[in-house]
Design an enzyme around this catalytic site. Structure first.
Site, PDB file in Angstrom:
ATOM      1  N   ARG A 149     -15.740  12.436  20.391  1.00 24.36           N
ATOM      2  CA  ARG A 149     -17.165  12.341  20.115  1.00 24.36           C
ATOM      3  C   ARG A 149     -17.788  11.078  20.709  1.00 24.36           C
ATOM      4  O   ARG A 149     -18.854  11.128  21.332  1.00 24.36           O
ATOM      5  CB  ARG A 149     -17.367  12.364  18.582  1.00 24.36           C
ATOM      6  N   ASP A 169      -5.884  11.414  26.321  1.00 23.61           N
ATOM      7  CA  ASP A 169      -6.118  12.237  25.130  1.00 23.61           C
ATOM      8  C   ASP A 169      -5.248  13.469  25.295  1.00 23.61           C
ATOM      9  O   ASP A 169      -5.620  14.407  25.992  1.00 23.61           O
ATOM     10  CB  ASP A 169      -7.595  12.612  25.008  1.00 23.61           C
ATOM     11  N   ASP A 254     -14.567  -5.250  17.362  1.00 22.00           N
ATOM     12  CA  ASP A 254     -15.535  -5.069  16.274  1.00 22.00           C
ATOM     13  C   ASP A 254     -14.870  -4.696  14.956  1.00 22.00           C
ATOM     14  O   ASP A 254     -15.487  -4.807  13.904  1.00 22.00           O
ATOM     15  CB  ASP A 254     -16.537  -3.966  16.668  1.00 22.00           C
ATOM     16  N   GLU A 259     -10.231  -6.268   6.640  1.00 23.37           N
ATOM     17  CA  GLU A 259     -11.617  -6.716   6.629  1.00 23.37           C
ATOM     18  C   GLU A 259     -12.018  -7.092   5.210  1.00 23.37           C
ATOM     19  O   GLU A 259     -11.587  -6.448   4.252  1.00 23.37           O
ATOM     20  CB  GLU A 259     -12.530  -5.611   7.176  1.00 23.37           C
ATOM     21  N   HIS A 279     -17.710  -5.654  12.349  1.00 25.30           N
ATOM     22  CA  HIS A 279     -17.787  -4.203  12.122  1.00 25.30           C
ATOM     23  C   HIS A 279     -19.238  -3.724  12.158  1.00 25.30           C
ATOM     24  O   HIS A 279     -19.761  -3.160  11.187  1.00 25.30           O
ATOM     25  CB  HIS A 279     -17.133  -3.839  10.788  1.00 25.30           C
ATOM     26  N   ALA A 282     -21.717   0.824  13.478  1.00 29.68           N
ATOM     27  CA  ALA A 282     -22.689   1.764  12.922  1.00 29.68           C
ATOM     28  C   ALA A 282     -23.933   1.066  12.382  1.00 29.68           C
ATOM     29  O   ALA A 282     -24.771   1.703  11.741  1.00 29.68           O
ATOM     30  CB  ALA A 282     -22.041   2.578  11.813  1.00 29.68           C
TER      31      ALA A 282
END
Length: 530
Positions: A149, A169, A254, A259, A279, A282
């Site tokens: 994606r 992949d 990132d 975390e 992070h 998004a």
């Protein structure tokens, strides 16, 4: 109906729920005890990553029908308990795709042109143009690990920068790769030839630590490494050492194995050839609105009894059909997992044949369970009972369902055949006493084992001391054998061992096992459901 929002989500999703007549309470920073105390009055729950929906919380949720995760990962939700209680779990898997893609591109540009370092230098009152000479992306090769994606979108954008795009992949068909303009290569080739390497894989048992010191050593000198996928895919400490030695020219990270990344565990402190962000993949206004709205729509659909395309656990089925097929779900999913491990190269076709009582009932959901098992270990997106057929279709995997009234040797059995460009593998599974899942045949080998945990499959020549040699190597490595079964192949002179082990087997031990004289093949399969 009442819905609890237990984490900070965009107000747009909350407003959407209220517009449709739901009573919504926003109560953030609840620990397990606080959540248990209030969850009993709610029909729906909307969370992000801070809320942990444990078995205890679910047990206290007497009215709960749906849990919505405003994001992709559902690790903080006890899926098994939720499913056993009939609670639908939905997520928002696509709303942050563009955000993660664009952040990856920003990180690539930052390490290419030393943008953060140049900014810091100027803000310190310096003017050192010569220190920040970069390189051009044009004509460079970018290796994309995981062409799904997000990885496919990275390819498109980097092609616009006139980069050569290659990808690793193992489960994407060649046809799809050609459509994307990506040249498929094996992992070693990608590591050895890429000027930039970016990771976009899910975190599974197979991908955890997939890029470590050994893989970094294979990379060409001057490579630049980017990770905006899952922190534990990459060994950041091995990467830091390679950056210090100059083997890796730059890195942009990132996500991290643990975390938040505090100062005491940050290996990049004081390094000027690294760009790290907390992070943020998004973290855009649009993405946060998107996941909030998407999960709100999923929660409303679930509460209305409608199909939910983003459900990550089982969708409802008619009770009469459910009673027949329910015992087979785990067997089917585990057969899918086994099949994808056995297959060599991208899957072209998955064929599921039913005999006995299953040939007389509706089995589409069981076939979907096979797809879920086959696709989940290899994809970044979460594959569930709702979206598995569409995911298979998007990857050009033909799915065929056969009902056979010729029961043959096995009664009430299921045969799964997975076809690739290199050939076909088949599995036969059945239930003993309507409850105990068993694999009774692999290709031409007759076997009898339970598909769970770690399983070592070893076709071999029928000769003395084969069991002894394998047992000795595993014993010396302190790997416990939980069970062993030897099956005879229809072809004279060859057998197969199915060995259940309690732990993962390191690569160096697998190499020793494969080097045993008479071993025809050696595969370690993690049979547990993802």
């Amino acid at each position: 109906m009442k819905i609890l929002v237990s984490d900070d989500v965009s107000v747009k999703g909350v407003e959407l729920l209220r517009e449709h007549g739901y009573e919504v309470d926003v109560k953030t920073n609840l620990d397990e005890t606080g959540l248990i105390e209030c969850i009993g009055e709610y029909d729906g729950l909307v969370t992000r990553s801070m809320t942990h929906v444990t078995a205890k919380v679910i047990d206290a949720a007497k009215k709960l029908k749906v849990v919505g995760r405003a994001g992709v990962g559902v690790d903080s939700i006890d899926l098994r308990t939720a499913t056993s209680r009939g609670i639908i779990v939905v997520n928002a898997p696509t709303a942050n795709t563009v955000a993660a893609t664009e952040h990856t591109c920003a990180m690539i540009m930052a390490i290419t042109r030393h943008i953060p370092q140049a900014y810091n230098s100027l803000m310190a009152g310096e003017w050192h143009r010569e220190k920040f000479t970069g390189i051009q992306l044009k004509n460079k090769t970018i290796g994309i690990i995981g062409v799904g994606r997000i990885g496919s979108r990275i390819a498109k954008r980097m092609q616009a920068m006139e980069m050569r795009t290659i990808g690793y992949d193992p489960y994407i068909p060649e046809e799809r790769a050609k459509q994307l303009g990506v040249e498929l290569v094996d992992l070693d080739t990608l590591l050895q030839t890429s000027d930039y390497i970016t990771m976009h894989t899910p975190l599974t048992k197979e991908t955890r630590g997939m890029i470590g010191a050994e893989e970094i050593a294979k990379m060409k000198d001057g490579v630049r490494v980017i990770n905006v996928s899952r922190g534990a895919v990459l060994d950041i400490y091995a990467l830091a050492e390679a950056l210090k030695k100059g083997h890796v020219a730059g890195a942009a990270i990132d996500v991290f194995p643990k975390e938040p990344l505090t100062k005491d565990i940050n290996p990049f402190i004081g390094m000027d050839n690294v760009v790290i962000t907390p992070h943020l993949g998004a973290s855009t206004v649009e993405a946060q609105i998107g996941v909030s709205v998407d999960v709100a729509e999923g929660v409303m659909a679930a509460l209305n009894g409608e199909p939910v395309a983003t459900a990550v656990n089982m969708a409802p089925v008619p009770q009469n059909v459910y009673n027949v097929i329910h015992p087979y779900f785990e067997l089917m999913e585990r057969m899918g997992i086994l099949g994808v491990y056995l297959s060599e190269g991208p899957m072209n076709e998955i064929q599921v044949e039913y005999t006995g009582e299953l040939a007389e009932t509706e089995t589409r959901l069981l076939t979907t369970a096979v797809l879920k098992g086959a696709l989940n270990p290899i994809l970044q997106d979460s594959v569930n009972f709702v979206n598995a057929p569409e995911v298979a279709k998007s990857r050009h995997i033909s799915v065929k369902e056969i009902k056979s009234h010729d029961k043959g040797y096995f009664l009430d059995a299921v045969t799964v055949r997975i076809k690739t460009a290199k050939g076909e593998h088949s599995l036969v599974g059945m239930l003993f006493n309507k409850s105990e899942a068993k694999i009774v045949q692999i290709d031409e080998y007759r076997v009898d084992f339970t598909p769970e945990g770690y399983l070592l499959l070893a076709p071999h020549i029928d000769q003395p001391n084969m069991i002894g040699q394998i047992s000795t190597i595993l014993g010396q490595a302190h790997i416990n054998i939980a069970g062993m079964q030897v099956g005879r192949m229809t072809k004279t002179g060859t057998n197969i061992m199915a060995i259940a082990v309690q732990d993962d087997i390191p690569n160096d031990i697998m190499l020793k096992l494969r080097s045993i004289n008479g071993i025809l093949d050696m595969k370690l399969i993690h049979c547990d459901i993802h």
